[in-house]
Design an enzyme around this catalytic site. Structure first.
Site, PDB file in Angstrom:
ATOM      1  N   CYS A   2      -7.148  -9.199  -1.791  1.00  0.00           N
ATOM      2  CA  CYS A   2      -6.232  -9.898  -2.702  1.00  0.00           C
ATOM      3  C   CYS A   2      -6.390  -9.420  -4.143  1.00  0.00           C
ATOM      4  O   CYS A   2      -7.458  -8.972  -4.549  1.00  0.00           O
ATOM      5  CB  CYS A   2      -6.496 -11.392  -2.667  1.00  0.00           C
ATOM      6  SG  CYS A   2      -6.347 -12.077  -1.026  1.00  0.00           S
ATOM      7  N   ARG A  27      -5.243  -2.215  -3.766  1.00  0.00           N
ATOM      8  CA  ARG A  27      -6.221  -3.042  -3.063  1.00  0.00           C
ATOM      9  C   ARG A  27      -5.728  -3.420  -1.672  1.00  0.00           C
ATOM     10  O   ARG A  27      -6.507  -3.888  -0.838  1.00  0.00           O
ATOM     11  CB  ARG A  27      -6.495  -4.328  -3.859  1.00  0.00           C
ATOM     12  CG  ARG A  27      -7.093  -4.079  -5.220  1.00  0.00           C
ATOM     13  CD  ARG A  27      -7.000  -5.309  -6.091  1.00  0.00           C
ATOM     14  NE  ARG A  27      -7.900  -6.355  -5.665  1.00  0.00           N
ATOM     15  CZ  ARG A  27      -9.152  -6.510  -6.089  1.00  0.00           C
ATOM     16  NH1 ARG A  27      -9.642  -5.642  -6.948  1.00  0.00           N
ATOM     17  NH2 ARG A  27      -9.895  -7.490  -5.670  1.00  0.00           N
ATOM     18  N   TRP A  73      -3.997 -10.343   0.830  1.00  0.00           N
ATOM     19  CA  TRP A  73      -4.418  -9.584   2.021  1.00  0.00           C
ATOM     20  C   TRP A  73      -4.900 -10.648   2.993  1.00  0.00           C
ATOM     21  O   TRP A  73      -5.933 -11.283   2.775  1.00  0.00           O
ATOM     22  CB  TRP A  73      -5.544  -8.612   1.636  1.00  0.00           C
ATOM     23  CG  TRP A  73      -6.108  -7.843   2.789  1.00  0.00           C
ATOM     24  CD1 TRP A  73      -7.218  -8.157   3.520  1.00  0.00           C
ATOM     25  CD2 TRP A  73      -5.618  -6.625   3.336  1.00  0.00           C
ATOM     26  NE1 TRP A  73      -7.440  -7.223   4.479  1.00  0.00           N
ATOM     27  CE2 TRP A  73      -6.479  -6.274   4.400  1.00  0.00           C
ATOM     28  CE3 TRP A  73      -4.524  -5.804   3.041  1.00  0.00           C
ATOM     29  CZ2 TRP A  73      -6.279  -5.123   5.167  1.00  0.00           C
ATOM     30  CZ3 TRP A  73      -4.350  -4.663   3.810  1.00  0.00           C
ATOM     31  CH2 TRP A  73      -5.212  -4.331   4.843  1.00  0.00           C
ATOM     32  N   ASN A  97      -8.768 -15.161  -4.760  1.00  0.00           N
ATOM     33  CA  ASN A  97      -9.231 -13.959  -4.069  1.00  0.00           C
ATOM     34  C   ASN A  97     -10.600 -14.292  -3.480  1.00  0.00           C
ATOM     35  O   ASN A  97     -11.469 -14.785  -4.203  1.00  0.00           O
ATOM     36  CB  ASN A  97      -9.335 -12.808  -5.085  1.00  0.00           C
ATOM     37  CG  ASN A  97     -10.037 -11.592  -4.515  1.00  0.00           C
ATOM     38  OD1 ASN A  97     -10.101 -11.425  -3.294  1.00  0.00           O
ATOM     39  ND2 ASN A  97     -10.576 -10.757  -5.375  1.00  0.00           N
ATOM     40  N   GLY A  98     -10.785 -14.057  -2.183  1.00  0.00           N
ATOM     41  CA  GLY A  98     -12.088 -14.332  -1.556  1.00  0.00           C
ATOM     42  C   GLY A  98     -11.926 -15.244  -0.350  1.00  0.00           C
ATOM     43  O   GLY A  98     -10.824 -15.397   0.185  1.00  0.00           O
ATOM     44  N   GLU A 476     -14.346  14.371  15.152  1.00  0.00           N
ATOM     45  CA  GLU A 476     -13.996  13.738  13.867  1.00  0.00           C
ATOM     46  C   GLU A 476     -14.680  14.468  12.694  1.00  0.00           C
ATOM     47  O   GLU A 476     -14.051  14.711  11.664  1.00  0.00           O
ATOM     48  CB  GLU A 476     -14.383  12.248  13.897  1.00  0.00           C
ATOM     49  CG  GLU A 476     -14.205  11.509  12.593  1.00  0.00           C
ATOM     50  CD  GLU A 476     -12.775  11.483  12.060  1.00  0.00           C
ATOM     51  OE1 GLU A 476     -11.847  11.935  12.762  1.00  0.00           O
ATOM     52  OE2 GLU A 476     -12.597  11.043  10.912  1.00  0.00           O
ATOM     53  N   LYS A 480     -12.654  16.165   9.651  1.00  0.00           N
ATOM     54  CA  LYS A 480     -12.905  15.746   8.264  1.00  0.00           C
ATOM     55  C   LYS A 480     -13.189  16.969   7.398  1.00  0.00           C
ATOM     56  O   LYS A 480     -12.659  17.124   6.320  1.00  0.00           O
ATOM     57  CB  LYS A 480     -14.096  14.774   8.251  1.00  0.00           C
ATOM     58  CG  LYS A 480     -14.082  13.691   7.277  1.00  0.00           C
ATOM     59  CD  LYS A 480     -13.224  12.493   7.607  1.00  0.00           C
ATOM     60  CE  LYS A 480     -11.842  12.794   8.041  1.00  0.00           C
ATOM     61  NZ  LYS A 480     -11.072  11.750   8.597  1.00  0.00           N
ATOM     62  N   GLU A 483      -9.924  19.416   7.152  1.00  0.00           N
ATOM     63  CA  GLU A 483      -8.724  18.950   6.453  1.00  0.00           C
ATOM     64  C   GLU A 483      -8.913  18.873   4.938  1.00  0.00           C
ATOM     65  O   GLU A 483      -7.962  19.066   4.193  1.00  0.00           O
ATOM     66  CB  GLU A 483      -8.219  17.612   7.008  1.00  0.00           C
ATOM     67  CG  GLU A 483      -9.123  16.432   6.757  1.00  0.00           C
ATOM     68  CD  GLU A 483      -8.577  15.139   7.346  1.00  0.00           C
ATOM     69  OE1 GLU A 483      -7.366  14.969   7.442  1.00  0.00           O
ATOM     70  OE2 GLU A 483      -9.406  14.285   7.726  1.00  0.00           O
ATOM     71  N   HIS A 499     -19.126  29.461  28.149  1.00  0.00           N
ATOM     72  CA  HIS A 499     -17.967  29.902  28.933  1.00  0.00           C
ATOM     73  C   HIS A 499     -16.949  30.639  28.063  1.00  0.00           C
ATOM     74  O   HIS A 499     -15.779  30.747  28.434  1.00  0.00           O
ATOM     75  CB  HIS A 499     -17.343  28.705  29.653  1.00  0.00           C
ATOM     76  CG  HIS A 499     -18.304  28.057  30.591  1.00  0.00           C
ATOM     77  ND1 HIS A 499     -18.699  28.655  31.771  1.00  0.00           N
ATOM     78  CD2 HIS A 499     -19.015  26.913  30.504  1.00  0.00           C
ATOM     79  CE1 HIS A 499     -19.589  27.889  32.374  1.00  0.00           C
ATOM     80  NE2 HIS A 499     -19.811  26.823  31.624  1.00  0.00           N
ATOM     81  N   LYS A 596      -0.398  10.682   3.977  1.00  0.00           N
ATOM     82  CA  LYS A 596      -1.214   9.557   4.471  1.00  0.00           C
ATOM     83  C   LYS A 596      -0.547   8.870   5.656  1.00  0.00           C
ATOM     84  O   LYS A 596      -1.220   8.434   6.577  1.00  0.00           O
ATOM     85  CB  LYS A 596      -1.425   8.559   3.323  1.00  0.00           C
ATOM     86  CG  LYS A 596      -2.335   7.388   3.668  1.00  0.00           C
ATOM     87  CD  LYS A 596      -3.783   7.833   3.808  1.00  0.00           C
ATOM     88  CE  LYS A 596      -4.700   6.738   4.294  1.00  0.00           C
ATOM     89  NZ  LYS A 596      -5.921   7.288   4.918  1.00  0.00           N
TER      90      LYS A 596
HETATM   91  C1  F6R Z   1      -7.395  12.365   9.247  1.00  0.00           C
HETATM   92  C2  F6R Z   1      -6.344  11.366   9.280  1.00  0.00           C
HETATM   93  C3  F6R Z   1      -5.253  11.549  10.265  1.00  0.00           C
HETATM   94  C4  F6R Z   1      -4.782  10.196  10.804  1.00  0.00           C
HETATM   95  C5  F6R Z   1      -3.544  10.390  11.693  1.00  0.00           C
HETATM   96  C6  F6R Z   1      -3.066   9.087  12.273  1.00  0.00           C
HETATM   97  O1  F6R Z   1      -8.345  12.068   8.274  1.00  0.00           O
HETATM   98  O2  F6R Z   1      -6.348  10.430   8.525  1.00  0.00           O
HETATM   99  O3  F6R Z   1      -5.630  12.389  11.298  1.00  0.00           O
HETATM  100  O4  F6R Z   1      -5.822   9.624  11.533  1.00  0.00           O
HETATM  101  O5  F6R Z   1      -2.513  10.959  10.940  1.00  0.00           O
HETATM  102  O6  F6R Z   1      -2.696   8.199  11.271  1.00  0.00           O
HETATM  103  P1  F6R Z   1      -2.659   6.656  11.555  1.00  0.00           P
HETATM  104  O7  F6R Z   1      -4.050   6.220  11.827  1.00  0.00           O
HETATM  105  O8  F6R Z   1      -2.096   6.064  10.307  1.00  0.00           O
HETATM  106  O9  F6R Z   1      -1.768   6.448  12.749  1.00  0.00           O
END
Ligand code: F6R
Length: 601
Positions: A2, A27, A73, A97-98, A476, A480, A483, A499, A596
């Site tokens: 929040c 936030r 939130w 908030n909280g 993962e 990370k 990317e 193999h 994102k």
């Molecule tokens: C990698 C990353 C992406 C998301 C993917 C799915 O760091 O963030 O691989 O995981 O694009 O996105 P969401 O989770 O929003 O469906």
């Protein structure tokens, strides 16, 4: 989480409050609202969803010079207009908030005293409590001071009272709240970014201190209601640096939030007893097969989920990339649960997979971060992670929270299917309690991982190897790294190297080996020795101490129960990727070509 903003001054309040709310958007929120004083009346406007919905229903030019605003939130009660703040009970209107921990006992007491409630929130209870105490004390300050002694939990409150339309009252315990002053009025805010457009002068409110804001005056009181003087502070940074809370990048900030994110996510479904898991997850115990569908990192959390659910609950789990799944033949039936995992809840391929399963009449469950997102709304059931707003494109805290949910699901299903007994539960719950501090401790060792990053950041190819659940972690860790640093990194099942891929191993080739799974650790060590013998520079990530040194660099992660281990193991990998990218001068929060929220196919 929040956000609070309030303004009292010589200029119209609504444009400032809306601007402040927009600055607090980072936030995360699912509804927004304002309360303002107009013609001696307190007017409340609130809307579900984005701030624009609220803005469209407001006349910003209203002759109003005092107001409070809020982005919510959801915690207690779903994201809707009724639960949105501000809340009004009797003579008081508040934003909060909280979390008020003792709200249910307070509710009972207040109901006995003829209060009734419209929303499901703890905030409305806090508001009623202040009104109740005011009716006894006949003094606003004393009522707030008494409320402070009664309310348990964490809270920051912005308060207005219909008996005193010339002040805003502010108080806090644990949750943040600042008081800012400018030539044209005074502000309350959850965070500095909300006020930077107007002033960079602010006071930090300490726990249990109360501030009374007037147009041209600020009065501070301690918990004994003694008038106190406070030191004014000046914020020298920019809006962006303020939103990052002192961290250089959002990614680093989000990695550092993970102990809290874990706690918030777990506490939402689990109160220390198996009963709470039964209550929240009982509906998922009847399925004989699970399909987990997602993209990118969310897919990787699915791989962890598969490992845990198959091992601890004996339920077969199929994990698939959403863009593949949506076009292929599916072998599900009415006993199959389809789980969609998504941080944003808007990923086009994951949404299409959800629609496909629904059209086929299969039960769907979404594990999602963004409240009210399309996937959350369209799935039959939803489990929200409580990661808050994630801004860095590369996910960290949402990944960790999704894994935490899979751990909880595996615990519950394992217990339900009698593969986890009461002794196991005791052991797991003990470890679960320790996790926030273990997460914090793991993050605090960042310099160890950074030293290794210094050694490897100039490489153009890096391999990750592991077996079983460690392979899922490698996937993962590798994503990370690649990317955000643009280094070509690839994850392999350690046993599969020979193999074909082992032909790529040559002198000084960096191989990061994750080996935490006790049952497979010796097998992985043999594979590590195979690459080491061919000149690889091996970085071992493990929770075990070895007498023999068959690696070049070592990252030790704290050992915990295997059902929780991935949550700790991923943290050094996130920080390593971060530092490698930083050394390479990459745009860490916004890597090239990436978005994102991927809302196209
Ligand atoms: C990698 C990353 C992406 C998301 C993917 C799915 O760091 O963030 O691989 O995981 O694009 O996105 P969401 O989770 O929003 O469906």
């Amino acid at each position: 989480m929040c956000g609070i903003i309030g303004y009292i001054g010589k200029e119209k309040c609504l444009p400032k409050i809306i601007h402040g709310l927009e600055c607090l958007e980072y936030r995360g929120y699912d509804s927004a609202g304002v309360a303002y004083i107009n013609n001696k009346n307190i007017i409340i406007n609130k809307e579900k969803g984005k701030i624009i919905n609220l803005k469209n229903n407001l006349n910003l030019e209203n002759e109003s010079y005092i107001g409070i605003g809020h982005t919510r939130w959801a915690t207690h009660g779903e994201a809707n207009k009724i639960n949105a703040h501000p809340h009004q009970v009797g003579k008081f209107t508040i934003v909060h908030n909280g979390i008020i921990e003792n709200y249910s006992e307070l509710k009972k007491m207040l109901e006995k005293n003829k209060y009734s409630f419209k929303s499901e929130t703890d905030t409305e209870i806090a508001c009623a409590l202040i009104d109740y105490l005011y009716n006894k004390e006949k003094d606003i300050l004393k009522a707030i001071e008494k409320a402070l002694k009664t309310l348990e939990g964490s809270y920051a409150l912005g308060i207005i009272c219909s008996d005193d339309l010339e002040h805003i009252y502010a108080v806090k315990k644990t949750s943040p709240l600042i008081i800012a002053s400018s030539k044209f009025g005074n502000f309350i805010a959850s965070d500095v970014p909300a006020i930077l457009e107007f002033t960079n002068k602010y006071y930090l409110l300490n726990d249990a201190e109360i501030c009374i804001l007037s147009t041209d005056k600020l009065e501070f009181y301690n918990q004994d209601l003694k008038n106190i003087k406070k030191q004014i502070k000046t914020f020298e940074g920019t809006y962006e640096s303020a939103a990052k809370g002192g961290y250089e990048h959002f990614m680093l900030k989000e990695i550092n939030e993970q102990d809290k994110v874990f706690k918030d996510t777990i506490n939402y479904y689990f109160d220390g007893t198996i009963k709470s898991l039964e209550k929240n997850f009982i509906g998922f115990s009847k399925f004989k097969k699970i399909d987990i569908i997602a993209c990118g990192s969310a897919y990787h959390t699915g791989l962890i989920g598969k490992s845990l659910i198959e091992k601890y609950a004996n339920i077969p789990v199929n994990v698939e990339i959403a863009s593949e799944y949506r076009y292929k033949k599916s072998f599900y039936d009415k006993k199959t649960l389809v789980i969609l995992v998504s941080q944003s809840g808007e990923t086009a391929d994951t949404l299409a997979a959800l629609k496909k399963a629904k059209e086929d009449g299969i039960k769907t469950l979404a594990i999602v971060n963004v409240i009210g997102s399309t996937i959350a709304r369209e799935a039959d059931e939803v489990i929200y992670i409580k990661a808050g707003c994630e801004i860095a494109v590369a996910t960290t805290k949402a990944y960790l929270a999704q894994v935490a949910i899979f751990s909880l699901l595996a615990i519950y299903l394992g217990y339900h299917n009698k593969l986890i007994d009461n002794d196991d539960l005791k052991e797991i719950f003990k470890e679960l309690n320790k996790m926030p501090s273990l997460i914090k401790k793991t993050i605090s060792k960042a310099n160890n991982y950074y030293d290794i990053a210094e050694k490897i950041y100039k490489n153009n190819q890096i391999f990750f190897i592991g077996r079983g659940i460690d392979y899922a972690l490698c996937m993962e860790a590798s994503l990370k790294l690649k990317e955000i640093s643009y280094i070509n990194s690839v994850a392999y099942q350690a046993g599969e190297l020979k193999h074909g891929t082992i032909s790529l191993i040559e002198k000084n080739r960096v191989v990061i080996a994750i080996a935490t799974d006790e049952e497979l650790i010796n097998k992985t060590i043999s594979n590590i020795k195979e690459v080491k013998a061919r000149g690889a520079h091996v970085i071992l990530v493990t929770n075990t101490n070895f007498a023999e040194k068959f690696y070049d660099d070592l990252i030790i992660v704290q050992k915990t129960h295997p059902i929780l281990q991935p949550i700790l193991t991923i943290i050094p990998m996130q920080l390593l990727a971060y530092k490698v990218a930083k050394n390479k001068g990459c745009d860490i929060d916004k890597p090239r070509n990436l978005a994102k929220s991927v809302t196209v196919e």
